[in-house]
Motif scaffolding. Structure first.
Motif, short mmCIF file in Angstrom:
data_model
loop_
_atom_site.label_atom_id
_atom_site.label_comp_id
_atom_site.label_asym_id
_atom_site.label_seq_id
_atom_site.Cartn_x
_atom_site.Cartn_y
_atom_site.Cartn_z
N ALA A 281 -7.64 1.54 -19.50
CA ALA A 281 -8.37 0.91 -20.61
C ALA A 281 -7.48 -0.07 -21.36
N ALA A 282 -6.23 0.28 -21.57
CA ALA A 282 -5.30 -0.61 -22.28
C ALA A 282 -5.10 -1.92 -21.54
N THR A 283 -4.86 -1.83 -20.25
CA THR A 283 -4.60 -3.04 -19.48
C THR A 283 -5.88 -3.88 -19.32
N ALA A 284 -7.02 -3.24 -19.17
CA ALA A 284 -8.28 -3.99 -19.09
C ALA A 284 -8.55 -4.72 -20.40
N GLY A 285 -8.28 -4.05 -21.52
CA GLY A 285 -8.47 -4.70 -22.81
C GLY A 285 -7.60 -5.93 -22.97
N ALA A 286 -6.35 -5.85 -22.55
CA ALA A 286 -5.43 -6.98 -22.66
C ALA A 286 -5.88 -8.15 -21.81
N VAL A 287 -6.26 -7.88 -20.57
CA VAL A 287 -6.65 -8.95 -19.64
C VAL A 287 -7.94 -9.63 -20.08
N VAL A 288 -8.93 -8.84 -20.43
CA VAL A 288 -10.23 -9.41 -20.82
C VAL A 288 -10.11 -10.17 -22.14
N ALA A 289 -9.36 -9.65 -23.10
CA ALA A 289 -9.17 -10.35 -24.36
C ALA A 289 -8.47 -11.69 -24.13
N MET A 290 -7.48 -11.70 -23.23
CA MET A 290 -6.79 -12.95 -22.92
C MET A 290 -7.77 -14.00 -22.38
N PHE A 291 -8.57 -13.63 -21.37
CA PHE A 291 -9.48 -14.59 -20.76
C PHE A 291 -10.60 -15.00 -21.70
N PHE A 292 -11.11 -14.06 -22.48
CA PHE A 292 -12.19 -14.38 -23.42
C PHE A 292 -11.70 -15.34 -24.51
N ASP A 301 -3.76 -17.07 -25.75
CA ASP A 301 -3.18 -16.70 -27.04
C ASP A 301 -2.54 -15.32 -26.93
N LEU A 302 -1.22 -15.25 -27.15
CA LEU A 302 -0.51 -13.98 -27.03
C LEU A 302 -1.05 -12.93 -27.97
N THR A 303 -1.33 -13.31 -29.22
CA THR A 303 -1.77 -12.31 -30.20
C THR A 303 -3.11 -11.69 -29.79
N MET A 304 -3.97 -12.49 -29.16
CA MET A 304 -5.24 -11.93 -28.70
C MET A 304 -5.02 -10.94 -27.56
N GLY A 305 -4.09 -11.25 -26.68
CA GLY A 305 -3.77 -10.31 -25.62
C GLY A 305 -3.19 -9.01 -26.15
N LEU A 306 -2.31 -9.13 -27.15
CA LEU A 306 -1.73 -7.94 -27.75
C LEU A 306 -2.79 -7.08 -28.42
N ASN A 307 -3.64 -7.73 -29.20
CA ASN A 307 -4.71 -6.98 -29.86
C ASN A 307 -5.71 -6.42 -28.85
N GLY A 308 -5.89 -7.13 -27.73
CA GLY A 308 -6.77 -6.62 -26.68
C GLY A 308 -6.26 -5.32 -26.08
N MET A 309 -4.94 -5.23 -25.89
CA MET A 309 -4.38 -3.97 -25.38
C MET A 309 -4.60 -2.84 -26.37
N LEU A 310 -4.35 -3.12 -27.65
CA LEU A 310 -4.57 -2.09 -28.67
C LEU A 310 -6.04 -1.71 -28.76
N ALA A 311 -6.93 -2.70 -28.61
CA ALA A 311 -8.37 -2.41 -28.66
C ALA A 311 -8.78 -1.48 -27.53
N GLY A 312 -8.26 -1.73 -26.32
CA GLY A 312 -8.56 -0.86 -25.20
C GLY A 312 -8.06 0.56 -25.43
N ILE A 330 -14.12 -0.29 -17.77
CA ILE A 330 -15.24 -0.93 -18.47
C ILE A 330 -15.09 -0.77 -19.98
N ILE A 331 -14.74 0.42 -20.42
CA ILE A 331 -14.57 0.68 -21.86
C ILE A 331 -13.48 -0.21 -22.44
N GLY A 332 -12.36 -0.33 -21.75
CA GLY A 332 -11.28 -1.18 -22.22
C GLY A 332 -11.67 -2.65 -22.22
N ALA A 333 -12.41 -3.07 -21.18
CA ALA A 333 -12.83 -4.47 -21.09
C ALA A 333 -13.76 -4.85 -22.25
N VAL A 334 -14.71 -3.97 -22.55
CA VAL A 334 -15.60 -4.23 -23.69
C VAL A 334 -14.79 -4.28 -24.98
N GLY A 335 -13.79 -3.41 -25.09
CA GLY A 335 -12.92 -3.44 -26.25
C GLY A 335 -12.20 -4.77 -26.40
#
Length: 441
Positions: A281-292, A301-312, A330-335
Motif C-alpha cells: 500500500a505504501a509503495t502504491a500510494g507513492a507511485v500513483v501520487a507521483m503520476f497523478f 513533485d517529490l513532496t507529492m510522492g512523499l505524501n503519497g507514501m504516507l497516504a498509502g 488498490i487501497i494504497g493507489a486510491v490513497g
C-alpha cells in the motif's frame, strides 16, 4: 536367556509404569515451558514494535521540519518533543485508565478504570502481554495522534497554546475515542473494525489539525487577495525524505505490532500478511501520487510522492489484517490519488496546512475505514458510523478548544513574530547558527 528376557521384561514394565506415572507432570512442564516461551516472545516482539512506533516521532519531526521555513525549526522540534513527553505522562496518569476502563464499561461511551498502569483490569489486558509493555505500545500511539496536528498549525501558533492542545488530546480526547473501539466501547459493540488506527489515530489527528488550521488562518503570504495560493516551499526536502523513510520503518511496528502477538489465536502468522500489505500500500500510494501530480502539474513533485507514501500507509492501517495483497495495492493507489486531490481542495478552500496533515491522515484515515468494509468484509453500517464519528469527535473537540484559545488571545503569534520566525520570537534560539555565519561571510 530366559532370565535375561524376564529381567528385560520387568524393566520394560517398570519403565512403562514410571512413564505413565510421570506423564502428567511432564506434559504440564512442557505446557508451562511453551507458555513461558510464548509470553517472552510476544512481550519482546511488542517491545520492539513499541520502540519502532516511538521512532516515528523522529520521522514526524523531520518531515515537518523539512517542509517548513528554517526560521521555525526549533519550534517544530520542540513541539514534537513535548507531544511525546507531556503525552506519556498524562496518558500514564489518566489516559490509559480512560482507554481501558474494564468490562464494567463495556459498550459505553466513557469509563475510567483508575490512575496509572496498574489500573487496567486483568480482563482488559492485551492478551499475553505484561501491562508495562502494553502501556509502552499504547502510549506510542497516543503520541502519534498528538503530533499529527503539529504540521497543520506550523509557523503561526503560540508554543504555550500548543502545549495545552497536546495535553488535552493525549490525556482526554484520544483515550475516549480509543475506548470506543479498542477498550470495548460502543463502536466495538457495533462491530466496527480499525485494526491499527487509520481512524482512531490518524483521522483523529488529521481532523484535529484541520480544526486548528481553520481557526488559526493561513500563514502570512500563503494566499493572495484574490484567493490564489502562493507556494511556500520547505527549506530542506532531504530532511523530509529521510523522515518519510523513518515513518515507513516505524510503521512495521505500528501495523504488525497491533496483532499483539507473533502468532495469532488461530495459529496463523498474520504478522507477515500485515507487513506485506503495509509495504504494498505504501509503495502504491507513492507511485500513483507521483503520476497523478505529474499529470496535474506537468512536473514530478517529490513532496507529492512523499505524501503519497504516507497516504498509502494511513489507508492500509485499518484493514491490513483483513485484505489481500492485490487489494492492498488498490487501497494504497486510491490513497495516492486522495492525498493529491485533498491538497488541491485545501488550496481551493484557502485552508493552510503546511505539511498536508489533513489529506494524508484525515482524508486517508477515513478511506482506510471505508476500505475495511469494501475490501475487508467488515460490516458496512459499523464502518460508516465509525468513519464519521471519530473524525467528527476530533474535529469538534479541537475546534472548541482552538476557539477558546483564540478568544483568550493566546492562539496565534503576532504578525511581527511570525515574520521574524518562531525560533527567535518564541524561544530566542536558532537551529542553524553555523549556516547563518557561513552565508554572511
Amino acid at each position: 536367556m530366559k532370565r535375561s528376557t524376564l529381567t528385560s521384561g520387568a524393566l520394560s514394565v517398570g519403565a512403562f509404569l514410571a512413564l505413565a506415572l510421570l506423564s502428567p507432570p511432564l506434559q504440564a512442564a512442557e505446557a508451562t515451558a511453551d507458555a513461558v516461551n510464548a509470553y517472552a516472545i510476544d512481550n519482546f516482539f511488542i517491545f520492539i514494535c513499541a520502540v519502532l512506533v516511538l521512532f516515528m516521532q523522529a520521522g514526524f519531526a523531520l518531515v515537518e521540519t523539512g517542509l517548513n521555513s528554517a526560521k521555525n525549526t526549533v519550534n517544530i522540534l520542540f513541539k514534537n518533543l513535548m507531544d511525546l513527553s507531556i503525552g506519556a505522562i498524562l496518558f500514564y496518569f489518566v489516559g490509559y485508565g480512560i482507554m481501558y476502563p474494564g468490562e464494567a464499561f463495556s459498550g459505553g461511551f466513557f469509563g475510567f478504570g483508575g490512575f496509572g498502569i496498574g489500573s487496567v483490569a486483568p480482563e482488559t489486558a492485551a492478551g499475553n502481554l505484561h501491562p508495562a509493555v502494553d502501556f509502552l505500545f499504547q502510549v506510542a500511539f497516543a503520541a502519534t495522534a498528538a503530533t499529527i496536528v503539529s504540521g497543520a498549525v506550523a509557523g503561526r501558533m503560540q508554543f504555550k497554546s500548543y502545549l495545552i492542545y497536546s495535553a488535552v488530546i493525549s490525556g482526554l480526547v484520544y483515550p475516549i475515542s480509543g475506548f470506543w473501539q479498542w477498550g470495548g466501547g460502543w463502536l466495538s459493540a457495533l462491530g466496527f473494525h480499525d485494526f491499527a488506527g487509520s481512524l482512531l489515530v490518524h483521522a483523529l489527528g488529521g481532523f484535529a489539525g484541520l480544526a486548528g488550521a481553520i481557526v488559526l488562518g493561513p500563514r502570512i503570504g500563503r494566499f493572495n487577495a484574490d484567493g490564489t495560493p502562493n507556494a511556500m516551499p520547505g527549506h530542506n526536502l532531504a530532511l523530509s525524505t529521510l523522515g518519510v523513510f523513518i515513518l515507513l520503518i516505524g510503521w512495521y511496528g505500528f501495523n504488525p505490532g497491533s496483532q499483539l502477538a507473533v502468532v495469532g489465536a488461530d495459529n496463523t502468522n498474520a504478522v507477515m500478511l500485515i507487513a506485506a500489505n503495509t509495504t504494498l500500500a505504501a509503495t502504491a500510494g507513492a507511485v500513483v501520487a507521483m503520476f497523478f501530480a505529474w499529470a496535474l502539474f506537468k512536473k514530478p513533485d517529490l513532496t507529492m510522492g512523499l505524501n503519497g507514501m504516507l497516504a498509502g500507509l494511513v489507508a492500509i492501517t485499518a484493514n491490513c489484517d483483513a485484505v489481500t495483497y492485490d487489494e492492498s495495492l488498490i487501497i494504497g493507489a486510491v490513497g495516492g490519488i486522495l492525498v493529491v486531490a485533498g491538497i488541491k481542495l485545501l488550496d481551493v478552500l484557502k485552508i493552510d496546512d503546511p505539511v498536508g496533515a489533513w489529506p494524508v491522515h484525515g482524508l486517508n484515515g477515513v478511506w482506510g475505514g471505508v476500505a475495511a468494509w469494501i475490501f475487508g468484509g467488515q460490516p458496512m453500517v459499523a464502518q460508516l458510523v465509525g468513519s464519521i464519528a471519530i473524525p467528527l469527535w476530533g474535529f469538534a473537540t479541537m475546534l472548541v478548544l482552538f476557539f477558546i484559545l483564540k478568544a483568550m488571545g493566546v492562539l496565534r503569534v503576532s504578525r511581527d513574530d511570525e515574520m521574524k520566525g518562531l525560533d527567535i520570537s518564541e524561544h530566542e534560539e536558532e537551529a542553524y547558527y553555523g549556516f547563518q555565519i557561513f552565508t554572511t561571510q
